[in-house]
Write a protein that holds these residues in place. Sequence first.
Motif, PDB file in Angstrom:
ATOM      1  N   LYS A  14      -5.537   3.582 -52.060  1.00 38.69           N
ATOM      2  CA  LYS A  14      -6.195   4.705 -53.046  1.00 38.69           C
ATOM      3  C   LYS A  14      -7.299   4.760 -52.587  1.00 38.69           C
ATOM      4  N   ALA A  15      -8.096   4.564 -52.126  1.00 40.92           N
ATOM      5  CA  ALA A  15      -9.356   4.823 -51.887  1.00 40.92           C
ATOM      6  C   ALA A  15      -9.499   4.615 -50.285  1.00 40.92           C
ATOM      7  N   THR A  16      -9.769   5.388 -49.351  1.00 40.67           N
ATOM      8  CA  THR A  16     -10.664   5.268 -47.819  1.00 40.67           C
ATOM      9  C   THR A  16     -11.850   4.698 -47.746  1.00 40.67           C
ATOM     10  N   PRO A  17     -11.592   3.633 -47.128  1.00 42.48           N
ATOM     11  CA  PRO A  17     -12.864   2.750 -46.689  1.00 42.48           C
ATOM     12  C   PRO A  17     -14.226   3.043 -46.264  1.00 42.48           C
ATOM     13  N   TYR A  18     -13.775   4.597 -45.619  1.00 47.67           N
ATOM     14  CA  TYR A  18     -15.338   4.707 -44.365  1.00 47.67           C
ATOM     15  C   TYR A  18     -15.605   6.076 -44.872  1.00 47.67           C
ATOM     16  N   THR A  19     -17.027   6.735 -45.309  1.00 46.71           N
ATOM     17  CA  THR A  19     -17.391   7.975 -45.286  1.00 46.71           C
ATOM     18  C   THR A  19     -17.020   8.817 -44.272  1.00 46.71           C
ATOM     19  N   PHE A  20     -17.080   9.674 -43.939  1.00 49.32           N
ATOM     20  CA  PHE A  20     -17.130  11.416 -43.068  1.00 49.32           C
ATOM     21  C   PHE A  20     -18.480  12.171 -43.356  1.00 49.32           C
ATOM     22  N   PRO A  21     -19.095  11.830 -42.459  1.00 50.25           N
ATOM     23  CA  PRO A  21     -20.772  11.750 -42.330  1.00 50.25           C
ATOM     24  C   PRO A  21     -20.707  13.782 -42.035  1.00 50.25           C
ATOM     25  N   GLY A  22     -21.120  14.242 -43.203  1.00 48.63           N
ATOM     26  CA  GLY A  22     -20.689  15.823 -42.941  1.00 48.63           C
ATOM     27  C   GLY A  22     -19.661  16.446 -43.827  1.00 48.63           C
ATOM     28  N   GLY A  23     -18.843  15.445 -44.165  1.00 46.91           N
ATOM     29  CA  GLY A  23     -18.244  16.049 -44.627  1.00 46.91           C
ATOM     30  C   GLY A  23     -16.353  15.924 -44.027  1.00 46.91           C
ATOM     31  N   THR A  24     -15.553  15.685 -44.956  1.00 51.74           N
ATOM     32  CA  THR A  24     -13.614  15.664 -43.907  1.00 51.74           C
ATOM     33  C   THR A  24     -13.537  17.034 -42.656  1.00 51.74           C
ATOM     34  N   GLY A  25     -13.612  18.169 -42.999  1.00 53.54           N
ATOM     35  CA  GLY A  25     -13.700  19.153 -42.563  1.00 53.54           C
ATOM     36  C   GLY A  25     -14.281  19.950 -41.071  1.00 53.54           C
ATOM     37  N   GLN A  26     -15.752  18.546 -41.449  1.00 54.10           N
ATOM     38  CA  GLN A  26     -16.906  19.117 -40.038  1.00 54.10           C
ATOM     39  C   GLN A  26     -16.082  17.232 -38.950  1.00 54.10           C
ATOM     40  N   ILE A  27     -15.387  16.387 -39.644  1.00 56.38           N
ATOM     41  CA  ILE A  27     -15.258  15.795 -38.568  1.00 56.38           C
ATOM     42  C   ILE A  27     -13.888  15.774 -37.828  1.00 56.38           C
ATOM     43  N   ILE A  28     -12.839  16.888 -38.768  1.00 56.69           N
ATOM     44  CA  ILE A  28     -11.627  17.093 -38.167  1.00 56.69           C
ATOM     45  C   ILE A  28     -11.857  18.203 -37.622  1.00 56.69           C
ATOM     46  N   ASN A  29     -12.922  19.221 -37.747  1.00 58.90           N
ATOM     47  CA  ASN A  29     -13.255  20.368 -36.360  1.00 58.90           C
ATOM     48  C   ASN A  29     -13.517  19.954 -35.407  1.00 58.90           C
ATOM     49  N   LYS A  30     -14.308  19.532 -35.313  1.00 56.91           N
ATOM     50  CA  LYS A  30     -14.947  18.289 -34.226  1.00 56.91           C
ATOM     51  C   LYS A  30     -13.783  18.265 -32.868  1.00 56.91           C
ATOM     52  N   ASN A  31     -12.964  17.231 -34.120  1.00 55.79           N
ATOM     53  CA  ASN A  31     -11.844  16.157 -33.254  1.00 55.79           C
ATOM     54  C   ASN A  31     -10.785  17.453 -32.583  1.00 55.79           C
ATOM     55  N   ASN A  32     -10.909  18.419 -33.503  1.00 52.68           N
ATOM     56  CA  ASN A  32      -9.519  19.417 -32.704  1.00 52.68           C
ATOM     57  C   ASN A  32     -10.374  20.399 -32.189  1.00 52.68           C
ATOM     58  N   ARG A  33     -11.686  20.517 -31.681  1.00 54.27           N
ATOM     59  CA  ARG A  33     -11.388  21.433 -31.235  1.00 54.27           C
ATOM     60  C   ARG A  33     -12.145  20.221 -29.849  1.00 54.27           C
ATOM     61  N   ARG A  34     -12.279  19.338 -29.602  1.00 51.24           N
ATOM     62  CA  ARG A  34     -11.931  18.603 -28.214  1.00 51.24           C
ATOM     63  C   ARG A  34     -10.642  18.896 -28.061  1.00 51.24           C
ATOM     64  N   LEU A  35      -9.329  18.935 -28.743  1.00 50.95           N
ATOM     65  CA  LEU A  35      -8.116  18.498 -28.435  1.00 50.95           C
ATOM     66  C   LEU A  35      -7.401  19.672 -27.376  1.00 50.95           C
ATOM     67  N   ALA A  36      -8.641  21.259 -27.830  1.00 52.01           N
ATOM     68  CA  ALA A  36      -8.861  22.537 -28.259  1.00 52.01           C
ATOM     69  C   ALA A  36      -9.009  22.545 -26.600  1.00 52.01           C
ATOM     70  N   GLU A  37      -9.828  22.516 -26.085  1.00 48.91           N
ATOM     71  CA  GLU A  37     -10.936  22.061 -25.207  1.00 48.91           C
ATOM     72  C   GLU A  37     -10.518  21.416 -23.774  1.00 48.91           C
ATOM     73  N   VAL A  38     -10.030  20.357 -24.118  1.00 50.48           N
ATOM     74  CA  VAL A  38      -9.454  19.737 -22.812  1.00 50.48           C
ATOM     75  C   VAL A  38      -8.220  19.986 -22.609  1.00 50.48           C
ATOM     76  N   TRP A  39      -7.354  20.720 -23.849  1.00 53.64           N
ATOM     77  CA  TRP A  39      -6.003  20.156 -23.403  1.00 53.64           C
ATOM     78  C   TRP A  39      -4.907  21.743 -24.003  1.00 53.64           C
ATOM     79  N   MET A  40      -5.480  22.438 -24.249  1.00 53.89           N
ATOM     80  CA  MET A  40      -5.010  24.132 -25.120  1.00 53.89           C
ATOM     81  C   MET A  40      -4.952  25.049 -23.629  1.00 53.89           C
ATOM     82  N   ASP A  41      -5.962  24.828 -23.077  1.00 54.74           N
ATOM     83  CA  ASP A  41      -5.919  25.825 -22.157  1.00 54.74           C
ATOM     84  C   ASP A  41      -6.272  27.343 -22.859  1.00 54.74           C
ATOM     85  N   GLU A  42      -5.929  28.643 -22.683  1.00 51.92           N
ATOM     86  CA  GLU A  42      -6.850  29.630 -23.372  1.00 51.92           C
ATOM     87  C   GLU A  42      -5.723  30.074 -24.518  1.00 51.92           C
ATOM     88  N   PHE A  43      -4.526  28.763 -24.533  1.00 51.77           N
ATOM     89  CA  PHE A  43      -3.917  29.242 -26.279  1.00 51.77           C
ATOM     90  C   PHE A  43      -4.894  28.704 -27.098  1.00 51.77           C
TER      91      PHE A  43
END
Length: 311
Positions: A100-129
């Motif tokens: 019902k509720a998330t048991p952990y917090t997202f420092p800087g907000g959920t968007g900040q965390i997801i953007n960081k994670n997505n940026r990592r996968l894009a930089e490592v695996w997606m090449d020019e795409f």
Amino acid sequence: MAGSDMTYGGFNWKLNFRWYPVPQREMDRRKGDRTLPVRTPTMAGGLFSIDRDYFQEIGTYDAGMDIWGGENLEISFRIWQCGGTLEIVTCSHVGHVFRKATPYTFPGGTGQIINKNNRRLAEVWMDEFKNFFYIISPGVTKVDYGDIATRTALRQKLQCKPFSWYLESIYPDSQIPRHYYSLGEIRNVETNQCLDNMARKENEKVGIFNCHGMGGNQVFSYTANKEIRTDDLCLDVSKLNGPVMMLKCHHLKGNQLWDYDPVKLTLIHVNSNQCLDKASEEDSQVPSIRDCTHSRSQQWLLRNVTLPEVF
């Protein structure tokens, strides 16, 4: 959740996981046997099952990612690009309990965390795409994504294939086209306004608005298949004089086939033989489709959006 042979995992330009109908090519590969596993380009994070030794062999999870978000696409890309297969076992069942509720917090907000994670996968695996992601989500480029040296070294060690191979061989139905003429704004010469999806959804009219040069809703691709795409939606005209709608791309040309003349700067809807035009007086927020007159209002500049400054 029960396994199914009717849907499989994909993603859009914003790197959001989505379920999509299984394409005919995958149905054909299985020769009508609905009990056989479905090869899926991606998988939802809570539904993975993987051999422990293989999980360790391909690098477990990216320890540089935080908390939640993006890890399912990262491991999906990695499995396919590094020689593995990802399948939906059609007769499987997975129990997934939502709190019902998330048991952990997202420092800087959920968007900040997801953007960081997505940026990592894009930089490592997606090449020019990765440019599709950055142009549609320019704020991501301001997020510090940490050190990826160990992940790029893992990719080299495993001799993983390029992302272009993944798009061509595993996910040819992707919303990211492998070949395209332009990726960015489509600007009207007379009015200096740009096509804009206005955050509208499927089966709604495409919009037109003052060009802002910031990507986002004004990012369209004109593909080698002569589609005008905004993510998984294509500009579609089903009758004379419009309207110009945004419908799911079907890759069958027809009402979604557009011919761009880089000299005359016209966008001709091939089926109707009419030209994309500026907005009409009746509706100032949607482009029109009219008989071609070679007027400036029917001239369009297809410009690649400059990538945001990245660090």
